[in-house]
Each structure stands twice: as structure tokens, then as C-alpha cells.
Scaffold this motif. Structure first.
Motif, PDB file in Angstrom:
ATOM      1  N   GLY A  20     -13.281  33.793  -3.182  1.00  0.00           N
ATOM      2  CA  GLY A  20     -12.103  33.992  -4.038  1.00  0.00           C
ATOM      3  C   GLY A  20     -12.035  33.010  -5.185  1.00  0.00           C
ATOM      4  O   GLY A  20     -11.775  33.383  -6.330  1.00  0.00           O
ATOM      5  N   TYR A  21     -12.296  31.741  -4.894  1.00  0.00           N
ATOM      6  CA  TYR A  21     -12.269  30.742  -5.963  1.00  0.00           C
ATOM      7  C   TYR A  21     -13.448  30.946  -6.911  1.00  0.00           C
ATOM      8  O   TYR A  21     -13.288  30.889  -8.131  1.00  0.00           O
ATOM      9  CB  TYR A  21     -12.276  29.318  -5.397  1.00  0.00           C
ATOM     10  N   GLY A  22     -14.615  31.207  -6.354  1.00  0.00           N
ATOM     11  CA  GLY A  22     -15.801  31.430  -7.185  1.00  0.00           C
ATOM     12  C   GLY A  22     -15.648  32.615  -8.121  1.00  0.00           C
ATOM     13  O   GLY A  22     -16.164  32.610  -9.237  1.00  0.00           O
ATOM     14  N   SER A  27      -6.666  30.068  -7.553  1.00  0.00           N
ATOM     15  CA  SER A  27      -6.695  28.789  -8.258  1.00  0.00           C
ATOM     16  C   SER A  27      -7.293  27.751  -7.315  1.00  0.00           C
ATOM     17  O   SER A  27      -7.351  27.964  -6.097  1.00  0.00           O
ATOM     18  CB  SER A  27      -5.277  28.361  -8.653  1.00  0.00           C
ATOM     19  N   LEU A  28      -7.705  26.617  -7.866  1.00  0.00           N
ATOM     20  CA  LEU A  28      -8.242  25.546  -7.039  1.00  0.00           C
ATOM     21  C   LEU A  28      -7.172  25.054  -6.068  1.00  0.00           C
ATOM     22  O   LEU A  28      -7.453  24.798  -4.898  1.00  0.00           O
ATOM     23  CB  LEU A  28      -8.759  24.399  -7.915  1.00  0.00           C
ATOM     24  N   SER A  78     -19.341  26.052 -18.209  1.00  0.00           N
ATOM     25  CA  SER A  78     -18.715  27.366 -18.304  1.00  0.00           C
ATOM     26  C   SER A  78     -19.207  28.340 -17.236  1.00  0.00           C
ATOM     27  O   SER A  78     -18.466  29.203 -16.796  1.00  0.00           O
ATOM     28  CB  SER A  78     -18.955  27.971 -19.685  1.00  0.00           C
ATOM     29  N   SER A  79     -20.447  28.170 -16.781  1.00  0.00           N
ATOM     30  CA  SER A  79     -20.968  29.124 -15.798  1.00  0.00           C
ATOM     31  C   SER A  79     -20.942  28.600 -14.378  1.00  0.00           C
ATOM     32  O   SER A  79     -20.990  29.377 -13.441  1.00  0.00           O
ATOM     33  CB  SER A  79     -22.401  29.518 -16.159  1.00  0.00           C
ATOM     34  N   ALA A  86     -16.576  25.298  -5.619  1.00  0.00           N
ATOM     35  CA  ALA A  86     -16.630  26.097  -4.394  1.00  0.00           C
ATOM     36  C   ALA A  86     -17.679  25.545  -3.442  1.00  0.00           C
ATOM     37  O   ALA A  86     -17.459  25.481  -2.234  1.00  0.00           O
ATOM     38  CB  ALA A  86     -16.932  27.562  -4.732  1.00  0.00           C
ATOM     39  N   SER A  87     -18.825  25.108  -3.992  1.00  0.00           N
ATOM     40  CA  SER A  87     -19.837  24.561  -3.102  1.00  0.00           C
ATOM     41  C   SER A  87     -19.391  23.229  -2.526  1.00  0.00           C
ATOM     42  O   SER A  87     -19.721  22.899  -1.395  1.00  0.00           O
ATOM     43  CB  SER A  87     -21.185  24.428  -3.800  1.00  0.00           C
ATOM     44  N   SER A  88     -18.602  22.462  -3.273  1.00  0.00           N
ATOM     45  CA  SER A  88     -18.101  21.216  -2.698  1.00  0.00           C
ATOM     46  C   SER A  88     -17.094  21.520  -1.607  1.00  0.00           C
ATOM     47  O   SER A  88     -16.997  20.800  -0.630  1.00  0.00           O
ATOM     48  CB  SER A  88     -17.502  20.301  -3.769  1.00  0.00           C
TER      49      SER A  88
END
Length: 104
Positions: A20-22, A27-28, A78-79, A86-88
Motif C-alpha cells: 500500500g505504501y509502495g 501515507s507513511l 523520485s522512483s 517500504a523496504s525499511s
């Protein structure tokens, strides 16, 4: 709060948060709050968000130092900013006694 979560439920929540975040759907703040409610050891959502953002900034600074190319850093920001955060989140450790692993 949703109540107690089993390791399988926490894994499902983590997958939902990362996806969802990715994808920019959460939102974070919402993503971190979901992890907290699922049992992740997050005492303060705002402090955790600051740590996540600081790690992303540090990663961008290391990329700038390594490449000397600001265009590469802008493209990374930007990418990859959502996937970095998300990976963190995906590398977060779960409370002792859970069957979740910490891939750090």
C-alpha cells in the motif's frame, strides 16, 4: 487497536503496508501506524517516521557521494523513495517471541 495479532496476521499486515505504501495508497504515517497496531515495537509514530526519512536521506547522500551525479540522485528520489521506506519497514524487527524474522 485491533487486539493481539498472530505472526501470520502480522506478516499479512506487513505485506499490506509495504504494498500500500509502495503504491502510494497509504501515507507513511498510516503505514507506520498500521505496523504499530499490528504489534511492531513502535513507541512513537512521529519519531519512527523521522528515522525512516533520515535513512532515505542518508541513502541519497551516499549515492550522491558515490556517483557525483545529481541527476542519478533525483531519479533515485523520485522512483525509489516509497520503495526505500517500504523496504525499511519490511526490515523492522518484531517483538521477541514472535516467529517473524528480522532480515537485517
Amino acid at each position: 487497536m485491533w487486539g493481539a495479532h498472530t505472526p501470520t496476521e502480522r506478516t499479512t499486515v506487513l505485506a499490506d503496508v509495504v504494498a500500500g505504501y509502495g503504491a502510494g495508497v497509504f501515507s507513511l504515517k498510516t503505514a507506520v501506524r498500521m505496523l504499530q497496531e499490528a504489534g511492531s515495537p513502535i513507541d512513537d509514530v512521529s519519531e519512527d517516521i523521522e528515522r525512516i526519512q533520515q535513512r532515505a536521506f542518508d541513502q541519497a547522500a551516499r549515492l550522491a557521494d558515490a556517483t557525483g551525479d545529481n541527476a542519478v540522485v533525483r531519479a533515485y528520489g523520485s522512483s525509489s523513495s516509497a520503495s526505500c521506506s517500504a523496504s525499511s519497514m519490511a526490515s523492522r524487527s518484531w517483538p521477541q517471541g514472535s516467529s517473524e524474522s528480522n532480515p537485517r
